[in-house]
Design a protein around this motif. Structure first.
Motif, short mmCIF file in Angstrom:
data_model
loop_
_atom_site.label_atom_id
_atom_site.label_comp_id
_atom_site.label_asym_id
_atom_site.label_seq_id
_atom_site.Cartn_x
_atom_site.Cartn_y
_atom_site.Cartn_z
N VAL A 114 60.29 -56.02 26.55
CA VAL A 114 59.05 -56.43 25.89
C VAL A 114 58.10 -55.23 25.82
O VAL A 114 57.78 -54.60 26.84
N ASP A 115 57.66 -54.91 24.63
CA ASP A 115 56.63 -53.90 24.40
C ASP A 115 55.28 -54.57 24.66
O ASP A 115 54.89 -55.49 23.95
N SER A 116 54.57 -54.12 25.69
CA SER A 116 53.28 -54.75 26.02
C SER A 116 52.22 -54.50 24.95
O SER A 116 51.22 -55.20 24.90
N GLU A 117 52.44 -53.46 24.11
CA GLU A 117 51.45 -53.01 23.14
C GLU A 117 50.13 -52.69 23.83
O GLU A 117 49.06 -52.79 23.24
N ALA A 142 62.91 -67.02 27.59
CA ALA A 142 61.68 -67.79 27.43
C ALA A 142 60.47 -66.99 27.86
O ALA A 142 59.41 -67.04 27.23
N ILE A 143 60.61 -66.21 28.93
CA ILE A 143 59.51 -65.37 29.39
C ILE A 143 59.19 -64.32 28.34
O ILE A 143 58.03 -64.10 27.98
N GLU A 148 55.60 -61.97 24.20
CA GLU A 148 55.42 -61.41 22.86
C GLU A 148 54.39 -62.21 22.06
O GLU A 148 53.73 -61.68 21.18
N ASP A 149 54.25 -63.49 22.40
CA ASP A 149 53.23 -64.31 21.77
C ASP A 149 51.85 -64.03 22.37
O ASP A 149 50.87 -63.84 21.65
N GLU A 150 51.77 -63.95 23.69
CA GLU A 150 50.49 -63.83 24.37
C GLU A 150 49.89 -62.43 24.30
O GLU A 150 48.67 -62.26 24.44
N ARG A 151 50.71 -61.40 24.09
CA ARG A 151 50.18 -60.04 24.11
C ARG A 151 49.12 -59.82 23.02
O ARG A 151 48.24 -58.96 23.17
N ALA A 278 40.07 -55.60 31.05
CA ALA A 278 41.17 -56.19 30.29
C ALA A 278 41.16 -57.69 30.51
O ALA A 278 41.01 -58.16 31.64
N TYR A 279 41.33 -58.44 29.42
CA TYR A 279 41.28 -59.89 29.51
C TYR A 279 42.01 -60.49 28.30
O TYR A 279 42.34 -59.81 27.34
N PHE A 280 42.26 -61.79 28.39
CA PHE A 280 42.83 -62.53 27.28
C PHE A 280 41.70 -63.20 26.51
O PHE A 280 40.85 -63.90 27.10
N ALA A 281 41.66 -63.00 25.21
CA ALA A 281 40.70 -63.71 24.38
C ALA A 281 41.23 -65.12 24.14
O ALA A 281 42.44 -65.33 24.01
N PRO A 282 40.35 -66.10 24.10
CA PRO A 282 40.80 -67.47 23.86
C PRO A 282 41.31 -67.65 22.43
O PRO A 282 40.90 -66.93 21.52
N ARG A 283 42.22 -68.60 22.25
CA ARG A 283 42.75 -68.88 20.92
C ARG A 283 41.92 -69.96 20.24
O ARG A 283 41.27 -70.77 20.88
N GLY A 284 42.00 -69.93 18.91
CA GLY A 284 41.27 -70.95 18.15
C GLY A 284 39.89 -70.51 17.90
O GLY A 284 39.05 -71.10 17.35
#
Length: 284
Positions: A114-117, A142-143, A148-151, A278-284
């Protein structure tokens, strides 16, 4: 069937942290003159910044080789699977090396790359998600699909203290660095589509922190997923001040935020005195 998580050292885990999470770290190399060090293994973060300040020569870094990844994959027991996570393919050939090693016919169907980008604390966020999914019992495929979806949700923003190391690395002119230093200009950078991008410039650390706050406000933070802060140099004082100045953002979530020193792979290019979020932005 077990799933092993293998990651390059640009994710900036200490040896102890990696052991606690059952991670296999494959180190990049940092070279000072004619002396080569394994990033994070025989050149820990603090010692790297001591050498960076002391040295008259700018160090350079070297990617992980296919042979080194193959050696790590060779330790995966027969019947088990592995997910290999690398720093962005757009800033290092390390991802290509991992793919070359995983192409071994003997590993067919057992290894996903997986490329973390991303890099440093942004890459680390993806590794944290991989560990959580592994512990939930998901398969390697599955991981990898989930990562790849969450990155695409990961945001990495940093305020640099100086343009000097960018200048020494040939990324800005000597004149620009001199003007920036005189005016106390702090470049604000981020990772966008796997590449380093300049997001803005701030006059002084306080404005730099304000620009970070503005970026966070624009995207929001998904507090249900990991959040990480990082710093470069021998002191985390600037980072602690940023957290104190941003109490309204962090106070209710202090126990969810991890902090680490940025290692030599990225520290070579940004120098000491930087802070990063570094953080995850929420979806939607």
């Amino acid at each position: 069937m077990g799933v092993h998580i293998i990651v390059d050292s640009a994710a900036d885990y200490t040896v102890e942290e990696a052991a606690a999470k059952s991670l296999r770290i494959v180190p990049l190399k940092t070279i000072f003159g004619d002396v080569e060090y394994a990033d994070g293994i025989d050149l820990a973060g603090t010692r790297f910044y001591e050498k960076l300040v002391e040295s008259d020569v700018l160090p350079h870094t070297s990617q992980v080789t296919p042979f080194e990844f193959a050696s790590a994959l060779g330790e995966v027991p027969a019947g088990d699977e592995a997910v290999v996570i690398t720093l962005s393919s757009k800033i290092s050939g390390t991802h290509e090396s991992a793919c070359a090693a995983a192409a071994d016919p003997a590993l067919a169907g057992r290894v996903l790359v997986v490329d973390s980008e991303s890099a440093t604390i942004g890459e680390r966020l993806l590794v944290e998600r991989a560990c959580a999914l592994r512990d939930e019992g998901l398969s390697a495929s599955a991981i990898a699909a989930a990562l790849e979806d969450e990155r695409r949700d990961i945001r990495v923003i940093a305020v640099l203290d100086t343009l000097e190391y960018l200048k020494r690395g040939g990324r800005v002119s000597a004149a620009a660095a001199a003007i920036g230093g005189a005016l106390s200009i702090k470049p604000v950078i981020g990772l966008v589509d796997g590449e380093v991008a300049v997001l803005g410039k701030a006059r002084g650390s306080k404005q730099g922190g304000n620009l970070l706050r503005k970026r966070v406000a624009e995207t929001g933070v998904d507090w249900g997923r990991p959040v990480h802060l990082g710093y470069t140099g021998l002191s985390d004082a600037l980072l602690r001040k940023y957290v104190e100045d941003s109490r309204d953002l962090f106070e209710a979530h202090r126990d969810q935020i991890d902090v680490s020193i940025v290692g030599s792979t990225i520290g070579t290019h940004v120098g000491p005195g930087a802070i990063a979020l570094a953080y995850f932005a929420p979806r939607g």
